[in-house]
Design a protein around this motif. Structure first.
Motif, mmCIF file in Angstrom:
data_model
loop_
_atom_site.group_PDB
_atom_site.id
_atom_site.type_symbol
_atom_site.label_atom_id
_atom_site.label_comp_id
_atom_site.label_asym_id
_atom_site.label_seq_id
_atom_site.Cartn_x
_atom_site.Cartn_y
_atom_site.Cartn_z
ATOM 1 N N PHE A 179 6.136 -7.926 1.466
ATOM 2 C CA PHE A 179 7.551 -7.569 1.343
ATOM 3 C C PHE A 179 8.191 -7.213 2.678
ATOM 4 C CE2 PHE A 179 6.414 -7.192 -3.118
ATOM 5 C CZ PHE A 179 7.566 -7.642 -3.761
ATOM 6 N N LYS A 180 7.379 -7.078 3.746
ATOM 7 C CA LYS A 180 7.927 -6.777 5.063
ATOM 8 C C LYS A 180 8.773 -7.968 5.554
ATOM 9 C CE LYS A 180 6.233 -2.673 6.105
ATOM 10 N NZ LYS A 180 7.105 -1.509 6.404
ATOM 11 N N ASN A 181 9.928 -7.666 6.107
ATOM 12 C CA ASN A 181 10.861 -8.675 6.627
ATOM 13 C C ASN A 181 11.409 -9.608 5.553
ATOM 14 O OD1 ASN A 181 10.969 -8.208 9.643
ATOM 15 N ND2 ASN A 181 8.757 -8.375 9.356
ATOM 16 N N ARG A 182 11.257 -9.225 4.282
ATOM 17 C CA ARG A 182 11.976 -9.913 3.210
ATOM 18 C C ARG A 182 13.398 -9.356 3.215
ATOM 19 N NH1 ARG A 182 13.885 -8.738 -1.694
ATOM 20 N NH2 ARG A 182 13.877 -10.332 -3.335
ATOM 21 N N SER A 183 14.390 -10.192 3.006
ATOM 22 C CA SER A 183 15.774 -9.715 3.006
ATOM 23 C C SER A 183 16.012 -8.741 1.856
ATOM 24 C CB SER A 183 16.739 -10.897 2.894
ATOM 25 O OG SER A 183 16.575 -11.557 1.658
ATOM 26 N N ASN A 184 16.930 -7.808 2.077
ATOM 27 C CA ASN A 184 17.362 -6.894 1.013
ATOM 28 C C ASN A 184 16.203 -6.063 0.460
ATOM 29 O OD1 ASN A 184 19.766 -6.068 -0.093
ATOM 30 N ND2 ASN A 184 19.810 -7.603 -1.722
ATOM 31 N N THR A 185 15.309 -5.641 1.343
ATOM 32 C CA THR A 185 14.101 -4.925 0.927
ATOM 33 C C THR A 185 13.895 -3.692 1.796
ATOM 34 O OG1 THR A 185 13.082 -7.036 0.312
ATOM 35 C CG2 THR A 185 11.607 -5.152 0.536
ATOM 36 N N ARG A 186 13.431 -2.598 1.167
ATOM 37 C CA ARG A 186 13.155 -1.375 1.907
ATOM 38 C C ARG A 186 11.973 -0.664 1.253
ATOM 39 N NH1 ARG A 186 15.456 0.214 6.134
ATOM 40 N NH2 ARG A 186 15.653 2.369 6.811
ATOM 41 N N SER A 187 11.107 -0.046 2.069
ATOM 42 C CA SER A 187 9.933 0.641 1.525
ATOM 43 C C SER A 187 10.058 2.148 1.703
ATOM 44 C CB SER A 187 8.654 0.129 2.189
ATOM 45 O OG SER A 187 8.733 0.213 3.602
ATOM 46 N N PHE A 188 9.506 2.880 0.746
ATOM 47 C CA PHE A 188 9.615 4.335 0.692
ATOM 48 C C PHE A 188 8.260 4.935 0.351
ATOM 49 C CE2 PHE A 188 13.612 2.401 -0.422
ATOM 50 C CZ PHE A 188 14.590 3.185 0.167
ATOM 51 N N GLY A 189 8.005 6.138 0.842
ATOM 52 C CA GLY A 189 6.757 6.835 0.528
ATOM 53 C C GLY A 189 6.056 7.259 1.792
ATOM 54 N N THR A 190 4.733 7.126 1.788
ATOM 55 C CA THR A 190 3.944 7.479 2.970
ATOM 56 C C THR A 190 3.215 6.246 3.490
ATOM 57 O OG1 THR A 190 2.014 8.097 1.645
ATOM 58 C CG2 THR A 190 3.611 9.832 2.125
ATOM 59 N N SER A 191 2.634 6.371 4.676
ATOM 60 C CA SER A 191 1.867 5.272 5.235
ATOM 61 C C SER A 191 0.693 4.942 4.319
ATOM 62 C CB SER A 191 1.358 5.633 6.628
ATOM 63 O OG SER A 191 0.571 6.802 6.583
ATOM 64 N N THR A 192 0.275 3.681 4.351
ATOM 65 C CA THR A 192 -0.833 3.229 3.512
ATOM 66 C C THR A 192 -2.163 3.691 4.111
ATOM 67 O OG1 THR A 192 -1.007 1.125 4.691
ATOM 68 C CG2 THR A 192 0.507 1.211 2.808
ATOM 69 N N CYS A 193 -3.262 3.299 3.471
ATOM 70 C CA CYS A 193 -4.582 3.793 3.869
ATOM 71 C C CYS A 193 -5.009 3.351 5.270
ATOM 72 C CB CYS A 193 -5.625 3.335 2.855
ATOM 73 S SG CYS A 193 -7.290 3.846 3.311
ATOM 74 N N GLY A 194 -4.780 2.078 5.600
ATOM 75 C CA GLY A 194 -5.196 1.590 6.913
ATOM 76 C C GLY A 194 -6.304 0.560 6.868
ATOM 77 N N LEU A 195 -6.405 -0.166 5.744
ATOM 78 C CA LEU A 195 -7.378 -1.258 5.617
ATOM 79 C C LEU A 195 -6.639 -2.594 5.536
ATOM 80 C CD1 LEU A 195 -9.897 0.288 3.045
ATOM 81 C CD2 LEU A 195 -10.068 0.248 5.546
ATOM 82 N N SER A 196 -5.641 -2.766 6.400
ATOM 83 C CA SER A 196 -4.822 -3.982 6.358
ATOM 84 C C SER A 196 -5.496 -5.104 7.151
ATOM 85 C CB SER A 196 -3.416 -3.703 6.879
ATOM 86 O OG SER A 196 -3.446 -3.115 8.161
ATOM 87 N N THR A 197 -6.728 -5.380 6.732
ATOM 88 C CA THR A 197 -7.552 -6.438 7.299
ATOM 89 C C THR A 197 -8.077 -7.293 6.154
ATOM 90 O OG1 THR A 197 -9.376 -4.832 7.318
ATOM 91 C CG2 THR A 197 -8.253 -5.229 9.402
#
Length: 279
Positions: free
Chosen positions: A208-226
């Protein structure tokens, strides 16, 4: 590990081998090697690789991060907001198709002409198999490439949603037989994340990052973005080895925690997401 690890270019393999071999002393069976395998997983330093024994026991190395958070605050029902929850899922085959179809069914049930936008809830999604998640959330995400896997040499492999299916580099992974189409295309979307959003949950967050008309809310994720790839060993055990970094549709690399656009905790994150969708 030396050939495929995401950290293959930075690990001192001579020291690595020496330490693991020292741990192997006296081993008389495959089971006797498990402590050495766990040490190897620790020395890889990626926090994500794992080993599943032939009897199904999951082994990890020592991890420097924790993927846990408190119980997420419920999102209140609102006739002007569509809500969909995408949970962690580790199945495959028919079960994966059923999981994807269940997400699309919940989208269809929530969709009305009065909806101004959607909330996609990824809190507590600890990962597993990203392909049914991607196929399921596709009607809201929209068609096309949503992200990339990038290896240490810079080679990029795309992931996408198209016509009810999740796709890796033109190869279909999981497909919904009768895909749903939203009443209003390209909707406004608020994404909710927390510390328990991990691995494949982070892949969907990044989609969803850099999708138009989109925004994220909350806290940072865990950190396993591999990204992990599975290798079946001679006794039927499986090495899940981290081999690449997740990147968004602009090829911006992650690999660590994925930061929300707006950092808020618990109920405040929900309130802010709701307000943004409605404004």
């Amino acid at each position: 590990m030396q050939k495929y690890s995401i950290n293959r270019k930075t690990i001192d393999w001579s020291s690595f081998t020496q330490q693991v071999n020292a741990k192997l002393q006296g081993a008389q069976s495959i089971a006797d090697t498990y402590p050495a395998i766990q040490l190897a997983l620790t020395l890889l330093g990626d926090n994500h690789s794992s080993y599943t024994t032939a009897t199904g026991t999951l082994l990890y190395g020592t991890r420097s991060i924790s993927c846990s958070d408190g119980a997420p605050t419920p999102v209140p029902a609102n006739p002007k907001i569509g809500y969909v929850k995408v949970s962690g899922f580790s199945g495959s085959g028919t079960a994966a198709t059923v999981f994807a179809e269940s997400i699309q069914a919940s989208i269809k049930q929530a969709d009305t002409d009065s909806i101004r936008g959607w909330i996609v809830d990824l809190r507590g999604n600890t990962g597993g198999n990203m392909w049914p998640m991607l196929a399921g959330i596709g009607p809201i995400l929209g068609e096309g490439v949503a992200g990339y896997f990038i290896d240490p040499d810079g080679n990029a492999t795309s992931w996408a949603y198209q016509k009810g299916a999740s796709i890796i580099d033109q190869t279909q992974q999981v497909s919904v037989e009768t895909p749903y189409t939203l009443r209003k295309s390209n909707p406004k979307v608020a994404v909710l994340t927390d510390r328990a959003t991990a691995s494949s949950g982070e892949a969907i967050t990044i989609s969803f990052k850099n999708r138009s008309n989109t925004r994220s809310f909350g806290t940072s994720t865990c950190g396993l973005s591999t990204t992990n790839s599975s290798m079946v060993l001679s006794d039927g055990a499986i090495l899940n080895l981290t081999q690449g970094t997740l990147a968004d549709r602009t090829k911006t690399l992650y690999g660590q925690q994925v930061q929300p656009d707006e950092t808020y905790y618990s109920a405040t994150a929900v309130d802010k997401a709701v307000a943004w969708v409605l404004q």
